[in-house]
Design a protein around this motif. Structure first.
Motif, PDB file in Angstrom:
ATOM      1  N   GLU A 247      29.683  10.893   2.157  1.00 60.33           N
ATOM      2  CA  GLU A 247      30.219  12.093   2.784  1.00 60.33           C
ATOM      3  C   GLU A 247      31.693  12.305   2.447  1.00 60.33           C
ATOM      4  O   GLU A 247      32.269  13.332   2.760  1.00 60.33           O
ATOM      5  CB  GLU A 247      30.005  12.021   4.297  1.00 60.33           C
ATOM      6  CG  GLU A 247      28.526  12.205   4.670  1.00 60.33           C
ATOM      7  CD  GLU A 247      28.283  12.182   6.154  1.00 60.33           C
ATOM      8  OE1 GLU A 247      29.259  11.984   6.906  1.00 60.33           O
ATOM      9  OE2 GLU A 247      27.130  12.360   6.571  1.00 60.33           O
TER      10      GLU A 247
ATOM     11  N   GLU B 294      22.396   5.420   6.769  1.00 59.44           N
ATOM     12  CA  GLU B 294      23.174   6.451   7.438  1.00 59.44           C
ATOM     13  C   GLU B 294      24.624   6.010   7.627  1.00 59.44           C
ATOM     14  O   GLU B 294      25.566   6.783   7.430  1.00 59.44           O
ATOM     15  CB  GLU B 294      22.537   6.775   8.787  1.00 59.44           C
ATOM     16  CG  GLU B 294      23.074   8.016   9.455  1.00 59.44           C
ATOM     17  CD  GLU B 294      22.561   9.305   8.821  1.00 59.44           C
ATOM     18  OE1 GLU B 294      22.830   9.532   7.632  1.00 59.44           O
ATOM     19  OE2 GLU B 294      21.906  10.072   9.531  1.00 59.44           O
TER      20      GLU B 294
ATOM     21  N   GLY C 155      28.047   7.686   5.781  1.00 62.58           N
ATOM     22  CA  GLY C 155      29.274   8.116   6.441  1.00 62.58           C
ATOM     23  C   GLY C 155      30.505   7.502   5.826  1.00 62.58           C
ATOM     24  O   GLY C 155      31.571   8.120   5.783  1.00 62.58           O
TER      25      GLY C 155
END
Length: 429
Positions: free
Chosen positions: A88, A80, A84
């Motif tokens: 993303e 995760e 980020g």
């Protein structure tokens, strides 16, 4: 080089404009980064070479598979944090690198050492030959993913041997949730004793067995995986259902013994591809009798508002190279449009996104609990591939980056009769 972790942290900040989101543990034993986060373990400078050779997700994945990159701590949290920092930002406009970024890239190149990195083993990455989505190329692509070994899949999937999204109720185990998914499919298809069901991409035969045993259907299951077919046939024989279930190694494009009362395509349409999807939908329409039902269960991606012309289908570099060669994801709207253009009437759509996240986390837990037998059943590289892709996919479903949907369609009669009664939905209990 002394304190390689410090150099990596500095280079990362120069390249991205932000410090690393997690700790870095380098090959020289040095550690840098925020306390309380998982550590990205860089075991060898070759990991940097792979990243420079294929910047972004694929380079990192190749280093992971080779064991040159690892995670110390919670894998999901680490992925995760990396998402980020890297993924993303994928849709942000690209700009020419600054002088500082070019200098950082040169520093990273010097730290990485000899160039280029070694190629991945042949058995881990499929080499592509020939035009996309021919019968032979699709057969090779399916074999790459599904012929990893039945013993390996038994460890990961558990006793149901179902390799698609389960259907969870509160407190349900994976085994119960997979049973409930199979039953959900059969109820949506309205199966009755003696009806003919075509199971497209039948896997290890779980839906075929359930439909024959619980609903009295006569089932033809087709797969392009010889290993799956052998396993499914053995299960059919052990269940004493040889008179009602036939398992074939066959492409859906060559099935010619319709019409069927129902067709199930569960987790198979992702392999079809953009160029062939219209033909896929028309073929399944043609295999159904008037009033027959299709249940299409398929992973989707989110449409992108990029300011450019929308590309309907999406290929993930890591998944394409290591996991599902030639697989493509489309937004739900594109799938519905293709099914309707083929003459099918869409009667119901159910979104199972959260269910797939739970399913994948259960598979990862199974793999981690049986790690040594899983490695022995295939290879260390393959086991690392599956752990990474399933964990990353679980996060993608949880964060609504991708979804999965069951679309129930009907081939109406020439007079427009769907064969469905006027009643509320009854398949959810």
């Amino acid at each position: 080089m002394a304190d390689a972790a410090l150099r990596l942290s500095e280079i990362t900040e120069q390249l991205t404009g932000a410090p690393p989101p997690l700790r870095i543990r380098a090959w020289d034993g040095s550690v840098r980064g925020p306390d309380g986060t998982p550590a990205l373990v860089v075991r060898h400078p070759r990991a940097l070479r792979r990243f420079l050779w294929r910047p972004g997700e694929l380079g990192l994945a190749r280093a992971w598979v080779a064991g040159e990159l690892d995670v110390e701590g919670d894998l999901y949290e680490a992925l995760e944090l990396l998402a980020g920092a890297l993924w993303e930002r994928a849709d942000t406009p690209r700009r020419l690198p600054t002088a500082g970024q070019r200098a950082a890239a040169r520093s990273l190149l010097a730290l990485a050492g000899p160039w280029p990195p070694p190629r991945p083993p042949r058995e881990e990455v499929r080499r592509r030959r020939g035009p996309l989505h021919t019968l032979s190329r699709d057969r090779t692509a399916v074999s790459h993913h599904y012929d990893v070994g039945n013993d390996f899949y038994a460890l990961v999937l558990g006793p149901t041997m179902v390799y698609s999204c389960a259907y969870f109720s509160p407190g349900a185990t994976l085994e119960q949730a997979q049973h409930d998914k199979l039953d959900l499919v059969c109820r949506k298809l309205g199966l009755r004793p003696g009806q003919r069901l075509l199971d497209v991409g039948c896997g290890w035969g779980s839906l075929a067995l359930h439909a024959a045993r619980e609903y009295g259907a006569r089932v033809v299951g087709i797969t392009l995986s010889a290993e799956q077919a052998a396993y499914a046939r053995e299960r059919v024989a052990q269940a004493g259902l040889g008179g009602r279930v036939e398992i074939r190694v066959q492409d859906y494009r060559t099935v010619g013994d319709g019409p069927y009362d129902a067709v199930a395509s569960i987790g198979m349409a992702e392999h079809v591809g953009a160029a062939a999807y219209g033909r896929y939908a028309r073929r399944l329409h043609g295999l159904l009798r008037p009033g027959g039902r299709l249940l299409n269960h398929q992973i989707s991606r989110r449409p992108r508002a990029t300011g450019r012309a929308e590309t309907a289908y999406h290929v993930d570099e890591f998944i394409d190279a290591y996991v599902f060669p030639d697989g493509e994801l489309a937004p739900l709207g594109e799938t519905l449009g293709a099914l309707e253009r083929a003459g099918l009437e869409a009667r119901d759509v159910e979104v199972l996104r959260e269910h797939y996240a739970l399913t994948l986390r259960a598979w990862v837990a199974n793999l981690e609990a049986g790690w040594q037998p899983a490695v022995a059943a295939t290879s260390l590289g393959r086991a690392r591939v599956w752990r990474l892709y399933m964990a990353a996919s679980a996060l993608s479903f949880e964060r609504n980056r991708i979804g999965v949907n069951q679309v129930l369609c009907v081939r109406t009669s020439p007079a427009g009769d769907s064969g469905l009664e006027l009643r509320p939905r009854t398949w959810r209990e």
